[in-house]
Design a protein around this motif. Structure first.
Motif, PDB file in Angstrom:
ATOM      1  N   ILE A  54       0.817  -1.224   0.000  1.00  0.00           N
ATOM      2  CA  ILE A  54       0.000   0.000   0.000  1.00  0.00           C
ATOM      3  C   ILE A  54       0.846   1.268   0.000  1.00  0.00           C
ATOM      4  N   GLY A  55       2.162   1.146   0.237  1.00  0.00           N
ATOM      5  CA  GLY A  55       3.040   2.303   0.146  1.00  0.00           C
ATOM      6  C   GLY A  55       3.245   3.032   1.456  1.00  0.00           C
ATOM      7  N   LEU A  56       4.249   3.891   1.476  1.00  0.00           N
ATOM      8  CA  LEU A  56       4.619   4.604   2.691  1.00  0.00           C
ATOM      9  C   LEU A  56       3.603   5.663   3.095  1.00  0.00           C
ATOM     10  N   THR A  57       3.037   6.369   2.117  1.00  0.00           N
ATOM     11  CA  THR A  57       2.086   7.440   2.434  1.00  0.00           C
ATOM     12  C   THR A  57       0.887   6.895   3.189  1.00  0.00           C
ATOM     13  N   VAL A  58       0.335   5.803   2.714  1.00  0.00           N
ATOM     14  CA  VAL A  58      -0.814   5.188   3.389  1.00  0.00           C
ATOM     15  C   VAL A  58      -0.381   4.580   4.719  1.00  0.00           C
ATOM     16  N   SER A  59       0.788   3.935   4.728  1.00  0.00           N
ATOM     17  CA  SER A  59       1.240   3.236   5.932  1.00  0.00           C
ATOM     18  C   SER A  59       1.478   4.191   7.090  1.00  0.00           C
ATOM     19  N   ARG A  60       1.872   5.440   6.795  1.00  0.00           N
ATOM     20  CA  ARG A  60       2.060   6.412   7.870  1.00  0.00           C
ATOM     21  C   ARG A  60       0.767   6.649   8.647  1.00  0.00           C
ATOM     22  N   GLN A  61      -0.364   6.563   7.954  1.00  0.00           N
ATOM     23  CA  GLN A  61      -1.648   6.776   8.617  1.00  0.00           C
ATOM     24  C   GLN A  61      -2.020   5.636   9.556  1.00  0.00           C
ATOM     25  N   ILE A  62      -1.447   4.456   9.335  1.00  0.00           N
ATOM     26  CA  ILE A  62      -1.781   3.298  10.172  1.00  0.00           C
ATOM     27  C   ILE A  62      -0.504   2.735  10.805  1.00  0.00           C
ATOM     28  N   ALA A  63       0.463   3.605  11.049  1.00  0.00           N
ATOM     29  CA  ALA A  63       1.744   3.151  11.608  1.00  0.00           C
ATOM     30  C   ALA A  63       1.556   2.495  12.973  1.00  0.00           C
ATOM     31  N   PHE A  64       0.749   3.127  13.834  1.00  0.00           N
ATOM     32  CA  PHE A  64       0.567   2.536  15.158  1.00  0.00           C
ATOM     33  C   PHE A  64      -0.166   1.193  15.090  1.00  0.00           C
ATOM     34  N   PRO A  65      -1.301   1.073  14.395  1.00  0.00           N
ATOM     35  CA  PRO A  65      -1.954  -0.240  14.327  1.00  0.00           C
ATOM     36  C   PRO A  65      -1.027  -1.341  13.814  1.00  0.00           C
ATOM     37  N   LEU A  66      -0.184  -1.023  12.834  1.00  0.00           N
ATOM     38  CA  LEU A  66       0.752  -2.033  12.329  1.00  0.00           C
ATOM     39  C   LEU A  66       1.773  -2.394  13.403  1.00  0.00           C
ATOM     40  N   ALA A  67       2.306  -1.384  14.101  1.00  0.00           N
ATOM     41  CA  ALA A  67       3.279  -1.659  15.156  1.00  0.00           C
ATOM     42  C   ALA A  67       2.637  -2.391  16.331  1.00  0.00           C
ATOM     43  N   PHE A  68       1.371  -2.084  16.614  1.00  0.00           N
ATOM     44  CA  PHE A  68       0.653  -2.730  17.717  1.00  0.00           C
ATOM     45  C   PHE A  68       0.573  -4.237  17.505  1.00  0.00           C
ATOM     46  N   LEU A  69       0.581  -4.657  16.243  1.00  0.00           N
ATOM     47  CA  LEU A  69       0.494  -6.076  15.919  1.00  0.00           C
ATOM     48  C   LEU A  69       1.675  -6.856  16.494  1.00  0.00           C
ATOM     49  N   LEU A  70       2.807  -6.193  16.739  1.00  0.00           N
ATOM     50  CA  LEU A  70       3.980  -6.872  17.302  1.00  0.00           C
ATOM     51  C   LEU A  70       3.718  -7.384  18.720  1.00  0.00           C
ATOM     52  N   LEU A  71       2.725  -6.814  19.401  1.00  0.00           N
ATOM     53  CA  LEU A  71       2.442  -7.225  20.772  1.00  0.00           C
ATOM     54  C   LEU A  71       1.789  -8.597  20.847  1.00  0.00           C
ATOM     55  N   CYS A  72       1.460  -9.184  19.713  1.00  0.00           N
ATOM     56  CA  CYS A  72       0.909 -10.541  19.750  1.00  0.00           C
ATOM     57  C   CYS A  72       2.015 -11.595  19.752  1.00  0.00           C
ATOM     58  N   VAL A  73       3.277 -11.165  19.613  1.00  0.00           N
ATOM     59  CA  VAL A  73       4.383 -12.121  19.680  1.00  0.00           C
ATOM     60  C   VAL A  73       4.598 -12.510  21.140  1.00  0.00           C
ATOM     61  N   PRO A  74       4.506 -13.790  21.469  1.00  0.00           N
ATOM     62  CA  PRO A  74       4.651 -14.215  22.876  1.00  0.00           C
ATOM     63  C   PRO A  74       6.099 -14.231  23.324  1.00  0.00           C
ATOM     64  N   VAL A  75       6.607 -13.083  23.691  1.00  0.00           N
ATOM     65  CA  VAL A  75       7.989 -12.981  24.138  1.00  0.00           C
ATOM     66  C   VAL A  75       8.031 -12.256  25.479  1.00  0.00           C
ATOM     67  N   GLY A  76       8.897 -12.693  26.354  1.00  0.00           N
ATOM     68  CA  GLY A  76       9.004 -12.079  27.676  1.00  0.00           C
ATOM     69  C   GLY A  76       9.497 -13.047  28.736  1.00  0.00           C
ATOM     70  N   ASP A  77       9.439 -14.350  28.451  1.00  0.00           N
ATOM     71  CA  ASP A  77       9.874 -15.333  29.436  1.00  0.00           C
ATOM     72  C   ASP A  77      11.348 -15.174  29.796  1.00  0.00           C
TER      73      ASP A  77
END
Length: 510
Positions: free
Chosen positions: A119-142
């Motif tokens: 979708i390109g950088l211009t569009v991705s800037r508008q949804i940067a946080f939702p995309l980054a938020f997706l990283l919180l589903c990685v089960p890491v922390g043990d």
């Protein structure tokens, strides 16, 4: 009166969304085992159960931006395919060494990068946080649990002494006049921290506008549960002590812990809400004007390159894995070194290393005291059988008989490897009296010695990439604590070369 901002959806959106859907499906096809393993962790671990909500929340956050997105022109970006290739290689390294956190993180990163490329950088800037938020589903922390447990034990003992209660501490265990307490994995607070960071990150995005305030609140959402967990542990011990151990035990322990955590987090959000800076209802939302496509790059070409690069990692893994397969490993028996004779075991302790391909152990004595040797060998490693994993330890945290009270790097002062080992003091409650013994251990990775987990993983990946297999082992020497350093040093000098020759012979027979 607010101005209603309207606009027609750009005609390029349907094609790009279709390409995005196809690309995501393609990635999930090649990385299905990684995705399935990640969901399995969500399902079996309460620590990561929140991850089931992360993808729906991400989609909802993107849906909130639909008006702004509709006016933009999605432009496929070819140069972002290079990070996709690098991420695919990282996934390969993680898969070769069976590192869950790395393979699952790279899967999510691939999905994010593929979305941005489509979708390109211009569009991705508008949804940067939702995309980054997706990283919180990685089960890491043990990996943080051992250190968090140490911090919790340190604070609890410090607070008890400050309260006038005498405490005798041995590692993660401590004794007070009213009873015996132990800091276990549930006391680490990792569940509170992960839950707080996840909810705190979403709260910061929805309630703050400036990046500085968002980052500050996210940092607070990590720090507060750490301190809250320390206070929780101290208060639980105090309640048990003052009630004669009738309260704050068993189920009460867990109920109190979550209730206290809930109060602290709600207070944190209430305070954060006082400094919230949402977009004013009377302020027109700034919607970017519809852009004109400038790249001229065919989105289908970008999709093809993304498809090729994302498939390279899994294809390379299949080829390497098929070439690496070897016969089951069988370690030979150790011969008594010169001056040492076989004797019965002085302890029933065995390390909590699971699913080894082959194990050999023995105990010898030269008149100065017994020394045990334990070697676990691993071949054809996978997620169910691997040398380096958080569950492979000298002593499990739930063990009622043995406990590791200290751990440090220790120079052996030997003329030949191992020059440095990991030294662990173990407290034993075997029998009627407490005793101690000392363990030296190190890793053997295809002929290379190390005591570092990360280096061991890297050496394993490098060996597999060279077509030399993944043969690895952990070598442990242990003896009663009295005069342990001299005894272990003498035994290591006498038997170390034989152990390494035995491992090399097992590797050569693959």
């Amino acid at each position: 009166m607010n101005t209603l901002l309207t606009g027609t959806v750009n005609r390029t959106w349907p094609a790009n969304l279709l390409m995005l859907l196809v690309t995501v499906s393609w990635i999930l096809f090649w990385y299905w085992d990684t995705a399935r393993a990640m969901v399995a962790i969500w399902a079996r671990s309460d620590t990561y159960a929140h991850a089931f909500l992360v993808p729906p929340i991400t989609l909802w956050l993107i849906w909130r931006k639909r008006i702004e997105l509709a006016r933009l022109v999605p432009e496929s970006t070819l140069w972002l395919t290079l990070p996709i290739l690098m991420t695919s290689v990282l996934w390969l390294l993680g898969e070769l060494t069976a590192v869950n956190a790395l393979t699952q993180f790279t899967l999510i990163a691939l999905l994010i990068l593929a979305t941005i490329s489509t979708i390109g950088l211009t569009v991705s800037r508008q949804i940067a946080f939702p995309l980054a938020f997706l990283l919180l589903c990685v089960p890491v922390g043990d990996f943080m649990m051992p250190k968090l447990m140490e911090w919790t034990a340190w604070f609890t003992v410090l607070a008890l002494r400050a309260s006038g209660i005498p405490v005798y501490q041995e590692g993660l265990q401590f004794v007070i006049p009213s009873g015996y307490w132990s800091v276990v994995e549930a006391c680490s607070g990792i569940r509170y921290i992960i839950a707080s960071v996840t909810v705190g990150t979403l709260f910061a995005y929805l309630n703050f506008v400036t990046l500085r305030r968002r980052l500050v609140f996210i940092a607070i959402s990590f720090i507060v549960p750490v301190f809250a967990n320390w206070l929780r542990a101290y208060m639980i011990v105090m309640i048990g002590h003052l009630s004669g151990n009738k309260l704050a035990a068993g189920v009460d322990h867990l109920i109190y812990g979550w209730a206290f955590f809930g109060i602290v987090i709600m207070a944190m959000f209430a305070i954060g809400a006082r400094w919230s800076e949402p977009v004013s209802a009377g302020t027109p939302i700034a919607i970017p004007q519809a852009a004109v496509s400038r790249s001229g790059r065919s989105p289908w070409l970008v999709m093809l390159v993304v498809a090729i690069f994302t498939a390279l990692g899994p294809i390379a893994y299949i080829a390497i894995n098929n070439a690496d397969r070897a016969a089951p490993a069988t370690l030979g028996q150790l011969s008594p070194p010169a001056g040492w004779a076989p004797v019965p075991q002085f302890t029933t302790w065995t390390p909590a290393y699971e699913n080894a391909s082959s194990v050999t152990h023995a105990t010898f004595d030269n008149g100065s005291g017994p020394v045990g040797v334990y070697v676990s060998f691993y071949r054809n490693q996978s997620y169910g059988r691997k040398l380096i994993t958080s569950t492979n330890t000298l002593v499990a945290s739930s063990d009622k008989i043995w406990s590791a009270v200290s751990r440090s790097s220790f120079p052996t002062a030997l003329d030949s490897p191992p020059l440095v080992v990991i030294k662990t003091d173990i407290l034993s409650k075997e029998g009627s009296n407490e005793s101690r013994f000392v363990v030296w251990h190190w890793y053997w990775i295809n002929g290379r010695l190390t005591t570092n987990d990360i280096e061991a993983k890297w050496l394993t990946a490098l060996s597999r990439l060279r077509g030399q297999g993944d043969d690895s082992a952990v070598v442990m020497l242990f003896t009663p604590a009295d005069n342990s350093a001299e005894r272990l040093r003498s035994f290591a000098a006498a038997t170390g070369p034989q152990i390494h020759q035995l491992l090399a012979a097992t590797q050569a027979a693959r």
